[in-house]
Design an enzyme around this catalytic site. Structure first.
Site, PDB file in Angstrom:
ATOM      1  N   GLY A  54       0.871  -1.242  -0.307  1.00 29.36           N
ATOM      2  CA  GLY A  54       0.320   0.101  -0.007  1.00 29.36           C
ATOM      3  C   GLY A  54       0.604   1.345   0.295  1.00 29.36           C
ATOM      4  O   GLY A  54       1.607   0.942   0.285  1.00 29.36           O
ATOM      5  N   CYS A  81       5.509  -5.891   1.703  1.00 28.48           N
ATOM      6  CA  CYS A  81       5.661  -5.146   1.614  1.00 28.48           C
ATOM      7  C   CYS A  81       4.801  -3.946   2.537  1.00 28.48           C
ATOM      8  O   CYS A  81       4.899  -4.175   4.255  1.00 28.48           O
ATOM      9  CB  CYS A  81       5.200  -4.435   0.372  1.00 28.48           C
ATOM     10  SG  CYS A  81       6.292  -2.661   0.247  1.00 28.48           S
ATOM     11  N   TYR A  82       4.114  -3.186   2.578  1.00 27.49           N
ATOM     12  CA  TYR A  82       3.019  -2.437   3.448  1.00 27.49           C
ATOM     13  C   TYR A  82       3.084  -3.528   4.885  1.00 27.49           C
ATOM     14  O   TYR A  82       2.794  -3.172   5.680  1.00 27.49           O
ATOM     15  CB  TYR A  82       2.238  -1.732   2.994  1.00 27.49           C
ATOM     16  CG  TYR A  82       1.302  -1.052   4.377  1.00 27.49           C
ATOM     17  CD1 TYR A  82       1.737   0.536   5.115  1.00 27.49           C
ATOM     18  CD2 TYR A  82       0.002  -2.164   4.575  1.00 27.49           C
ATOM     19  CE1 TYR A  82       0.802   0.720   5.620  1.00 27.49           C
ATOM     20  CE2 TYR A  82      -0.743  -1.086   6.047  1.00 27.49           C
ATOM     21  CZ  TYR A  82      -0.168   0.091   5.889  1.00 27.49           C
ATOM     22  OH  TYR A  82      -1.429   0.679   7.027  1.00 27.49           O
ATOM     23  N   HIS A 168       7.938  -7.432  -4.324  1.00 27.41           N
ATOM     24  CA  HIS A 168       6.127  -7.693  -4.835  1.00 27.41           C
ATOM     25  C   HIS A 168       6.950  -8.841  -5.469  1.00 27.41           C
ATOM     26  O   HIS A 168       7.122  -9.326  -6.432  1.00 27.41           O
ATOM     27  CB  HIS A 168       6.291  -6.396  -5.655  1.00 27.41           C
ATOM     28  CG  HIS A 168       5.225  -5.779  -4.413  1.00 27.41           C
ATOM     29  ND1 HIS A 168       4.302  -5.195  -4.071  1.00 27.41           N
ATOM     30  CD2 HIS A 168       6.374  -4.220  -3.802  1.00 27.41           C
ATOM     31  CE1 HIS A 168       4.146  -3.910  -3.480  1.00 27.41           C
ATOM     32  NE2 HIS A 168       5.719  -3.738  -3.153  1.00 27.41           N
ATOM     33  N   GLU A 170       4.590 -10.286  -6.119  1.00 26.13           N
ATOM     34  CA  GLU A 170       3.237 -10.327  -7.300  1.00 26.13           C
ATOM     35  C   GLU A 170       3.664 -10.128  -8.515  1.00 26.13           C
ATOM     36  O   GLU A 170       3.208 -10.056  -9.814  1.00 26.13           O
ATOM     37  CB  GLU A 170       2.150 -10.058  -6.942  1.00 26.13           C
ATOM     38  CG  GLU A 170       1.912  -8.735  -6.383  1.00 26.13           C
ATOM     39  CD  GLU A 170       2.758  -8.153  -5.499  1.00 26.13           C
ATOM     40  OE1 GLU A 170       3.324  -9.033  -4.558  1.00 26.13           O
ATOM     41  OE2 GLU A 170       2.060  -6.800  -5.171  1.00 26.13           O
ATOM     42  N   VAL A 225     -17.112  -9.699 -24.578  1.00 30.98           N
ATOM     43  CA  VAL A 225     -16.568 -10.735 -24.189  1.00 30.98           C
ATOM     44  C   VAL A 225     -17.835 -11.004 -23.038  1.00 30.98           C
ATOM     45  O   VAL A 225     -17.922 -12.412 -23.014  1.00 30.98           O
ATOM     46  CB  VAL A 225     -15.247 -10.721 -23.711  1.00 30.98           C
ATOM     47  CG1 VAL A 225     -15.283 -12.380 -22.929  1.00 30.98           C
ATOM     48  CG2 VAL A 225     -14.168 -10.531 -25.056  1.00 30.98           C
ATOM     49  N   ASP A 226     -18.583 -10.187 -21.718  1.00 33.72           N
ATOM     50  CA  ASP A 226     -18.138 -10.357 -20.827  1.00 33.72           C
ATOM     51  C   ASP A 226     -20.173 -10.458 -21.001  1.00 33.72           C
ATOM     52  O   ASP A 226     -20.619 -11.806 -20.583  1.00 33.72           O
ATOM     53  CB  ASP A 226     -18.668  -9.239 -20.178  1.00 33.72           C
ATOM     54  CG  ASP A 226     -17.357  -8.880 -19.926  1.00 33.72           C
ATOM     55  OD1 ASP A 226     -16.487  -9.545 -19.963  1.00 33.72           O
ATOM     56  OD2 ASP A 226     -17.085  -7.553 -19.313  1.00 33.72           O
ATOM     57  N   SER A 228     -21.281 -11.904 -23.625  1.00 30.20           N
ATOM     58  CA  SER A 228     -21.457 -13.383 -24.697  1.00 30.20           C
ATOM     59  C   SER A 228     -21.078 -14.660 -23.988  1.00 30.20           C
ATOM     60  O   SER A 228     -21.745 -15.598 -23.741  1.00 30.20           O
ATOM     61  CB  SER A 228     -20.128 -13.647 -25.707  1.00 30.20           C
ATOM     62  OG  SER A 228     -20.490 -12.329 -26.125  1.00 30.20           O
ATOM     63  N   LYS A 368     -10.731 -11.045 -15.445  1.00 28.58           N
ATOM     64  CA  LYS A 368     -11.313 -11.456 -16.861  1.00 28.58           C
ATOM     65  C   LYS A 368     -10.110 -11.988 -17.780  1.00 28.58           C
ATOM     66  O   LYS A 368     -10.890 -13.131 -18.823  1.00 28.58           O
ATOM     67  CB  LYS A 368     -10.296 -10.032 -18.193  1.00 28.58           C
ATOM     68  CG  LYS A 368     -10.525  -9.810 -19.467  1.00 28.58           C
ATOM     69  CD  LYS A 368     -12.429  -9.262 -19.635  1.00 28.58           C
ATOM     70  CE  LYS A 368     -12.653  -9.067 -20.729  1.00 28.58           C
ATOM     71  NZ  LYS A 368     -14.045  -7.897 -20.504  1.00 28.58           N
TER      72      LYS A 368
END
Ligand code: XMP
Length: 512
Positions: A54, A81-82, A168, A170, A225-226, A228, A368
């Site tokens: 953060g 991290c934070y 990090h 990630e 996309v969504d 469908s 997504k």
């Protein structure tokens, strides 16, 4: 229910990335606001907790603080991290204030792999982005990894199963970061790796059947996309109990309506009702040049037409929407965390309440990329699953100034050529968006022996990760040349093609 890893959000721009990395390891993750009571986490049966990074300093009076009872739940905790600084502060260590951030690459040296760094190299390139740092360990912890700037880059308390990492794991720039995350999930939390596309579809189909029963479901299909994927998934669960409504607003691209009709109605045997409201939209847009006013008219008219068509179909209890997880996360807004800017697309104009319809949102747990995986698994073609984003107001914001049938026809033709060449060359799949823009400017050209006074087409082709920032794509010159000469040769009323070389910011992706 899949086992859950809780990601506690302290406003990091990477919070959603952490949640996605966890899911890439086939473990279900959920993002929680930092103030979530520990009891809630217990009730949700979380099997591990990750404290996100953060932008705040733990010394700030406004520093976001978690419910400290989460350290007493008996589940493993990893602070990033934070998160490591919070653990240091709250568990009896010491954190030093720093006036500048350590930002960018560093080298991590692992002294003792422990569980977190099991089967990983002893030296790894890692990505840092922090101001404060831990200078004295809390009781019970030992340091197992260091970087040039931090003696306590990785810490662990094996007895309580608490871990902290200063960098990090990630982000893409950290080598083997996802393996560190996986070691925490599988090696430490012993989480089940049962978050797979096939499991999701099975569970989702069963849930939809249970919730819907014998009722009917309506869904607004945009072809994106969504909506469908939501349509295909719901159809898999309840077949003809689903009715989709596709509104032709007159601002669609070449062949778009025909594609929807052939794919969903003919291939999937989905009940799709196409509502042709193009005349109404174009009438209301006549003479309007202001972009915001155009958007408002298109949005309002859409809701009106959609509501009317739903009423005429009648007899349904549910309205389905392709809402995704990022739309429903209550993101922590600190600094310029882009996740916090993502707006909810919920409840088209308050329609479900007005029509007394219950909402069905089968994708609300998915990111997504997961939606795309579900789409492929239920048999949607690549052209739908990997379709580029297309704005709700359609070509309405790509015809600059007043929208007329003539300008739309010119734009459609030019855009179809661009799309065809992008697909043929394979570039369509590599860029974020590629589209043509109609400029209401006439310039002089020459065709044969005659002067030709005609319109200008702009090409907008950009790369982006999330549409927040974008850069123009360096397409090969011969491809640009082919697109340009085909447009000027084949589209009457176009004498010139220009390339947009602006990045976002300061420009936006769309021209209006
Ligand atoms: P901008 O132009 O703001 O676009 O850089 C960012 C992304 O959003 C899409 N976009 C829209 N989508 N309704 C939508 O549904 C809109 O009014 C709208 N305006 C822009 C744009 O295509 C890009 O992907």
């Amino acid at each position: 229910m899949p086992q859950t890893i809780a990601v506690i959000d302290f406003g990091s721009q990477y919070t959603q990335v952490i949640a996605r990395r966890i899911r890439e390891c086939q473990v279900y993750s959920k993002i929680y606001h930092y103030s979530t009571p520990a009891e809630q986490l217990r009730a949700d049966g979380v099997v591990g907790i990750i404290l996100s990074g953060g932008p705040s300093s733990v010394f700030s009076p406004k520093a976001p603080m978690p419910d400290q009872a989460l350290f007493t739940l008996g589940v493993p905790v990893l602070g990033i991290c934070y998160g490591i600084q919070l653990m240091g502060r709250l568990l009896g260590g010491k954190v030093a204030k720093s006036d500048h951030r350590e930002y960018g690459h560093g080298t991590l040296t692992i002294r003792k792999p422990g569980r977190l760094f099991a089967r990983l190299p002893k030296k790894l390139k890692v990505w840092n982005s922090h101001g404060d740092r831990l200078i004295k360990l809390p009781p019970g912890f030992t340091a197992i990894g260091t970087t040039d700037n931090s003696e306590f880059a990785v810490i662990e308390d094996l007895k309580r199963n608490f871990y902290g990492i200063q960098f990090h794991p990630e982000v893409f720039h950290t080598e083997r970061g996802v393996d560190v995350v996986r070691n925490f999930l599988v090696g430490v939390c012993r989480a089940r790796q049962d978050w797979t596309t096939a499991d999701f579809i099975r569970k989702s189909v069963a849930d939809i059947r249970a919730v819907v029963g014998k009722s009917r479901v309506l869904l607004g299909l945009s072809g994106g996309v969504d909506s469908s994927v939501a349509a295909a998934l719901i159809h898999k669960a309840i077949g003809r109990q689903l009715t989709c409504v596709f509104v032709d607003n007159g601002l669609l691209r070449e062949g778009e309506r025909a594609q929807v009709e052939s794919l969903y109605a003919r291939n999937f045997k989905i009940d799709v009702r196409v509502v042709d409201a193009s005349a109404l939209f174009l009438r209301r847009l006549k003479g309007v040049t202001d972009p915001e006013q155009k958007r408002k008219i298109i949005g309002r008219t859409f809701v009106e037409v959609f509501e009317k068509s739903l009423k005429s179909i009648g007899g349904a209890s549910f309205l389905a929407q392709g809402t995704l997880y990022p739309d429903v996360i209550e993101s922590v807004a600190i600094g310029n965390n882009p996740a916090a800017l993502i707006k909810s697309h919920h409840n088209v104009g308050g329609l479900p309440e007005r029509m007394k319809l219950k909402l069905l949102e089968p994708l609300r747990e998915l990111f997504k990329d997961e939606v795309r995986a579900v789409g492929s698994a239920v048999g949607l073609p690549r052209e739908v699953v990997w379709r580029q984003p297309f704005p709700g107001p359609g070509l309405g914001v790509r015809v600059i100034g007043e929208i007329t049938r003539e300008s739309l026809a010119v734009l459609r033709q030019a855009d179809a050529i661009l799309q065809h060449e992008m697909m043929e060359s394979g570039w369509y799949w590599k860029v974020w968006q590629s589209f043509a823009v109609f400029l209401p400017v006439k310039s002089v050209g020459v065709v044969g022996d005659e002067r030709n006074y005609a319109y200008v087409i702009g090409l907008r082709i950009v790369e982006s990760i999330d549409a927040m920032t974008a850069d123009w794509t360096r397409l090969p010159y011969d491809l640009l040349q082919r697109i340009s000469s085909r447009i000027t040769n084949e589209v009457r009323d176009v004498s010139r093609v220009v390339l947009d070389v602006s990045s976002k910011p300061p420009a936006t992706i769309e021209w209006e």
